[in-house]
Design an enzyme around this catalytic site. Structure first.
Site, PDB file in Angstrom:
ATOM      1  N   GLY A  15       0.825  -1.212   0.000  1.00 57.71           N
ATOM      2  CA  GLY A  15       0.000   0.000   0.000  1.00 57.71           C
ATOM      3  C   GLY A  15       0.855   1.256   0.000  1.00 57.71           C
ATOM      4  N   VAL A  27      16.997   8.683  -0.643  1.00 56.66           N
ATOM      5  CA  VAL A  27      17.862   7.603  -1.126  1.00 56.66           C
ATOM      6  C   VAL A  27      18.696   8.080  -2.312  1.00 56.66           C
ATOM      7  CG1 VAL A  27      17.858   5.357  -2.294  1.00 56.66           C
ATOM      8  CG2 VAL A  27      16.425   5.714  -0.268  1.00 56.66           C
ATOM      9  N   ARG A  76       1.230  -5.105  -5.357  1.00 58.94           N
ATOM     10  CA  ARG A  76       1.454  -6.326  -4.589  1.00 58.94           C
ATOM     11  C   ARG A  76       1.810  -7.418  -5.595  1.00 58.94           C
ATOM     12  NH1 ARG A  76      -0.338  -4.645   0.332  1.00 58.94           N
ATOM     13  NH2 ARG A  76      -2.068  -3.157   0.334  1.00 58.94           N
ATOM     14  N   ASP A 107       5.169  -5.466   6.140  1.00 61.30           N
ATOM     15  CA  ASP A 107       5.699  -6.801   6.443  1.00 61.30           C
ATOM     16  C   ASP A 107       5.952  -7.635   5.190  1.00 61.30           C
ATOM     17  OD1 ASP A 107       5.732  -6.309   9.110  1.00 61.30           O
ATOM     18  OD2 ASP A 107       3.976  -7.507   9.630  1.00 61.30           O
ATOM     19  N   THR A 129       3.937   2.546   5.834  1.00 62.62           N
ATOM     20  CA  THR A 129       2.530   2.164   5.854  1.00 62.62           C
ATOM     21  C   THR A 129       1.774   3.095   6.787  1.00 62.62           C
ATOM     22  OG1 THR A 129       0.951   0.485   6.611  1.00 62.62           O
ATOM     23  CG2 THR A 129       3.141   0.388   7.558  1.00 62.62           C
ATOM     24  N   ASP A 131      -0.637   2.330   8.536  1.00 59.08           N
ATOM     25  CA  ASP A 131      -1.216   1.562   9.640  1.00 59.08           C
ATOM     26  C   ASP A 131      -0.353   1.567  10.898  1.00 59.08           C
ATOM     27  OD1 ASP A 131      -3.216   0.836   7.791  1.00 59.08           O
ATOM     28  OD2 ASP A 131      -2.053  -0.896   7.135  1.00 59.08           O
ATOM     29  N   ASP A 133       1.699  -0.538  11.849  1.00 63.77           N
ATOM     30  CA  ASP A 133       1.541  -1.868  12.441  1.00 63.77           C
ATOM     31  C   ASP A 133       2.775  -2.755  12.289  1.00 63.77           C
ATOM     32  OD1 ASP A 133       1.358  -2.159   9.695  1.00 63.77           O
ATOM     33  OD2 ASP A 133      -0.330  -3.549   9.744  1.00 63.77           O
ATOM     34  N   ARG A 175      -5.940  -1.903   8.621  1.00 68.51           N
ATOM     35  CA  ARG A 175      -5.904  -3.364   8.451  1.00 68.51           C
ATOM     36  C   ARG A 175      -6.353  -4.045   9.748  1.00 68.51           C
ATOM     37  NH1 ARG A 175      -0.936  -6.215   5.809  1.00 68.51           N
ATOM     38  NH2 ARG A 175       0.136  -5.344   7.605  1.00 68.51           N
TER      39      ARG A 175
END
Length: 324
Positions: A15, A27, A76, A107, A129, A131, A133, A175
């Protein structure tokens, strides 16, 4: 320092998150300052497998620090989960002379980097992300922007809820995790926050809070529901059935991923992008850049993925205390 890294690749996967462009910029600019050339891999690991790659220089990233999304696109890639796909990705790196790869995402992105590292491609993961998470880092790129976007929307929504004396049930992303919902709910003064990590007694912890609030003069309510908790519509139906209050549902959805990144996301992405290049130049591989104990550092991916991450308990208790 005796440099062995001459060419690196950078990709964004999974995402999208506000601040990914700032990461790409950091970078490219850091690598250029150290005489390292950069290849941008478009569409994540899919681009690595299919050779969708562009050359990037310092001027190619002018102005992107303020832009949301990712200039390298993202996707993805199920093919990376197969031995054949993984081999194609490693072969592309070898063919193009990529001495190291920086992979920004969650992840799934880190697991791809982990697999490539085992095949001899030095990889550094960067957490990106909304999230927040990822278990091994206190902060992920995009989280602050997503919080502020949701807060802005809910503040506007509150105006009309207050005018009509309604209850608004708002579903936010995240999520299976409730970090975004907890921070947003605290910031907007929600009556209740429903999180996948915390079980609640619906009647005691939500309905009774609403009744107490009405007795004390509150004529409207904001209920925040994390998408991992369950259906916001089901929550709204139960509230209306129990209280008779006119209740409306708003699902903020992917608007939370968009928009210009906040100062915190721009700064964090810059710091993490710089550290990722320095880690590759130092000969490191299979590492993830993390924000831990208020500093940016790196950690073994395997160790990082094995950790567990819970909600901020102090914030949860504080929010519960001041909700009414």
């Amino acid at each position: 320092m005796d440099k062995q890294i001459r060419r690196i690749g950078v990709l964004t996967s999974g995402g999208d998150a506000p601040g990914m462009n700032a990461l790409i910029r950091a970078v490219v600019r850091t690598a250029s300052a150290h005489d390292i050339s950069v290849l941008g891999v478009r569409r994540g690991y899919s681009g690595l497998i299919n050779g969708d790659i562009i050359e990037m220089g310092s001027r190619s990233v002018d102005g992107i620090i303020r832009k949301g999304g990712t200039m390298l696109y993202t996707a993805r890639c199920k093919e990376m989960m197969s031995d054949e796909g993984l081999q194609k990705a490693a072969d592309t790196c070898k063919y193009l002379g990529i001495d190291g790869l920086i992979c920004c995402g969650g992840d799934g992105t880190f697991r791809g980097a982990q697999a490539l590292s085992r095949m001899g491609v030095p990889c550094i993961g960067v957490p990106g992300t909304i999230d927040n998470d990822i278990v091994c880092t206190d902060y992920t790129i995009g989280f602050d922007t997503a919080c502020n976007t949701a807060i802005e929307c809910i503040d506007k929504l509150r105006d009309t809820m207050q005018s009509h004396e309604r209850c608004s049930v708002v579903e936010v992303m995240g999520r299976r995790a409730g970090h975004l919902a907890l921070h947003v709910g605290c910031a907007v003064g929600a009556t209740a926050i429903l999180l996948p990590e915390r079980d609640i007694d619906f009647d005691t912890d939500l309905i009774e809070k609403m009744r107490v609030g009405r007795i004390k003069g509150r004529n409207h309510h904001i209920i925040i529901v994390a998408e991992g908790y369950g259906s916001a519509q089901d929550v709204a139906d139960r509230i209306h059935e129990s209280t008779g209050i006119d209740t409306r549902v708003t699902i903020l959805g992917h608007i939370q991923r968009g928009g210009s990144p906040t100062a915190r996301d721009r700064v964090m992405a810059t710091r993490m992008g710089y550290e990722a290049v320095m880690a590759l130049e130092a000969g490191k591989t299979n590492r993830v850049i993390v924000f831990d104990d208020n500093r940016v550092t790196d950690l073994d991916i395997e160790e990082g993925l094995a950790r567990q991450k819970d909600l901020e308990q102090d914030l949860f208790v504080a929010q519960q205390t001041v909700a009414i």
